[in-house]
Write a protein that holds these residues in place. Structure first.
Motif, PDB file in Angstrom:
ATOM      1  N   GLN A 148       0.960  -1.154   0.095  1.00 17.88           N
ATOM      2  CA  GLN A 148      -0.002   0.007   0.121  1.00 17.88           C
ATOM      3  C   GLN A 148       0.755   1.280   0.043  1.00 17.88           C
ATOM      4  O   GLN A 148       1.710   1.259   1.007  1.00 17.88           O
ATOM      5  CB  GLN A 148      -0.903  -0.035   1.120  1.00 17.88           C
ATOM      6  N   ILE A 149       0.765   2.062  -1.139  1.00 13.63           N
ATOM      7  CA  ILE A 149       1.784   3.029  -1.531  1.00 13.63           C
ATOM      8  C   ILE A 149       0.973   4.407  -1.518  1.00 13.63           C
ATOM      9  O   ILE A 149       0.051   4.643  -2.215  1.00 13.63           O
ATOM     10  CB  ILE A 149       2.632   2.821  -2.609  1.00 13.63           C
ATOM     11  N   PHE A 150       1.273   5.487  -1.001  1.00 16.82           N
ATOM     12  CA  PHE A 150       0.976   6.906  -1.157  1.00 16.82           C
ATOM     13  C   PHE A 150       1.788   7.667  -1.913  1.00 16.82           C
ATOM     14  O   PHE A 150       2.943   7.693  -1.728  1.00 16.82           O
ATOM     15  CB  PHE A 150       0.359   7.368   0.145  1.00 16.82           C
ATOM     16  N   GLY A 151       1.101   8.759  -2.725  1.00 18.60           N
ATOM     17  CA  GLY A 151       2.140   9.566  -3.320  1.00 18.60           C
ATOM     18  C   GLY A 151       1.287  10.538  -4.009  1.00 18.60           C
ATOM     19  O   GLY A 151       0.099  11.063  -3.501  1.00 18.60           O
TER      20      GLY A 151
ATOM     21  N   TYR B  84       3.926   9.623  -8.719  1.00 17.47           N
ATOM     22  CA  TYR B  84       5.319   9.140  -7.962  1.00 17.47           C
ATOM     23  C   TYR B  84       4.659   8.871  -6.667  1.00 17.47           C
ATOM     24  O   TYR B  84       4.180   9.758  -5.764  1.00 17.47           O
ATOM     25  CB  TYR B  84       6.336  10.218  -7.786  1.00 17.47           C
ATOM     26  N   SER B  85       4.809   7.596  -6.262  1.00 15.24           N
ATOM     27  CA  SER B  85       4.320   6.966  -4.810  1.00 15.24           C
ATOM     28  C   SER B  85       5.567   6.435  -4.148  1.00 15.24           C
ATOM     29  O   SER B  85       6.330   5.712  -4.763  1.00 15.24           O
ATOM     30  CB  SER B  85       3.303   6.306  -5.299  1.00 15.24           C
TER      31      SER B  85
ATOM     32  N   ASN C  11       8.752   0.943  -0.532  1.00 13.55           N
ATOM     33  CA  ASN C  11       7.867   0.748  -1.606  1.00 13.55           C
ATOM     34  C   ASN C  11       7.749   2.011  -2.410  1.00 13.55           C
ATOM     35  O   ASN C  11       7.338   3.093  -1.975  1.00 13.55           O
ATOM     36  CB  ASN C  11       6.600   0.133  -1.200  1.00 13.55           C
ATOM     37  N   MET C  12       8.330   1.776  -3.736  1.00 10.75           N
ATOM     38  CA  MET C  12       8.170   3.046  -4.653  1.00 10.75           C
ATOM     39  C   MET C  12       7.805   2.562  -5.857  1.00 10.75           C
ATOM     40  O   MET C  12       8.086   1.505  -6.465  1.00 10.75           O
ATOM     41  CB  MET C  12       9.543   3.708  -4.788  1.00 10.75           C
ATOM     42  N   VAL C  13       6.601   3.539  -6.616  1.00 12.69           N
ATOM     43  CA  VAL C  13       6.373   3.216  -7.936  1.00 12.69           C
ATOM     44  C   VAL C  13       6.197   4.672  -8.717  1.00 12.69           C
ATOM     45  O   VAL C  13       5.395   5.579  -8.083  1.00 12.69           O
ATOM     46  CB  VAL C  13       4.993   2.040  -8.000  1.00 12.69           C
TER      47      VAL C  13
ATOM     48  N   GLY D  47       6.142   3.008 -16.669  1.00 15.76           N
ATOM     49  CA  GLY D  47       6.429   3.116 -15.366  1.00 15.76           C
ATOM     50  C   GLY D  47       7.613   2.334 -14.679  1.00 15.76           C
ATOM     51  O   GLY D  47       8.000   1.307 -15.592  1.00 15.76           O
ATOM     52  N   ALA D  48       7.806   2.092 -13.481  1.00 12.02           N
ATOM     53  CA  ALA D  48       8.843   1.314 -12.691  1.00 12.02           C
ATOM     54  C   ALA D  48       8.591   1.342 -11.490  1.00 12.02           C
ATOM     55  O   ALA D  48       7.783   2.165 -10.846  1.00 12.02           O
ATOM     56  CB  ALA D  48      10.376   1.897 -13.159  1.00 12.02           C
TER      57      ALA D  48
END
Length: 264
Positions: free
Chosen positions: A72-75, A100-101, A126-128, A159-160
């Motif tokens: 679970q990622i926020f950005g 960007y998260s 965690n990054m996406v 993306g990555a």
């Protein structure tokens, strides 16, 4: 040379037109003069992404990792484009943008509350991120309080991601519950392309300020995946981490966004 000069002149003309129209932002006459016309839009928001991770499985004393789990990622996200009036309340918006998260988490476990010895440590990053182009169909509903605009959006991008998980346990010796050290230090890097579909609702003020909420489904095609790191379970020696899945996975990612924008 001619192509470069033509492109420069085109970008300059667009920039001049945008600057001239931006001066009209916030005007009390926006609803009367621009609401139903073609206009530029810039928006920014916060987003929540539930990203599927492909970490190798692990079962330890204080931590476990499942092969199929979500991070679970926020950005944040940004977008810029042009809303084109079609007529009858309908319009189409074409935008370029990106997101960007990143989420970081660290936990340290002590032997006891009164013993300052760190036995276990967990560290997750965690990054996406990605960039895309989108097109949407909108329908404007006017009223005296605030204008409402439901929309459906389609897009494609690239993306990555970088998923990093570290866990270390020193172990306990000299007791009936003695245990050996454990280690999980793995990172997974992925590159992907995606198609996305969104449904949402915009709220437009009479001066051109926009707020929005939307839900998005991204269909990801993972083009490459690299897994590196070391794993050590109870009573075993350290081993190199291996890919948890193939490099051509097709994944489904859900995202939710809330933001604000400006029409000019």
């Amino acid at each position: 040379m001619k192509k470069s000069l033509l492109l420069t002149m085109l970008m300059a003309s667009i920039g001049t037109a945008s600057a001239a129209e931006f001066m009209e932002f916030g005007s009390k006459d926006f609803k009367k003069n621009k609401l139903k016309e073609s206009k530029w839009i810039f928006d920014t928001g916060v987003n929540f992404v539930e990203y599927p991770v492909s970490l190798p499985e692990f079962s330890g004393t204080h931590e476990s990792v499942k092969e199929n789990s979500n991070a679970q990622i926020f950005g944040i996200s940004l977008g810029f484009g042009r809303e084109l009036s079609i007529g009858g309340g309908f319009s189409s918006t074409i935008k370029v943008g990106g997101f960007y998260s990143k989420t970081l988490e660290k936990n340290v476990g002590q032997a006891a509350e009164d013993v300052d010895i760190d036995l276990a440590e967990k560290y997750n990053v965690n990054m996406v991120y990605g960039v895309d182009a989108t097109a949407s169909i909108n329908y404007l509903i006017e009223n005296s309080v605030i204008n409402i605009q439901p929309f459906v959006e389609f897009g494609a991008g690239t993306g990555a991601s970088e998923i990093e998980k570290k866990y270390s346990f020193r172990g306990v010796t000299g007791s009936p519950t003695s245990s050996a050290p454990e280690l999980y230090d793995v990172s997974v890097s992925e590159a992907f392309t995606y198609a996305k579909t969104s449904v949402g609702l915009s709220f437009i003020s009479d001066t051109g300020i926009v707020s929005y909420v939307k839900a998005t489904r991204l269909a990801l095609a993972v083009n490459s995946r690299k897994t590196t790191g070391t794993i050590q379970t109870q009573g075993n020696s350290k081993v190199e981490a291996e890919n948890a899945a193939s490099a051509q996975d097709e994944l489904e990612v859900m995202s939710a966004s809330l933001g604000i924008g400006f029409l000019f």
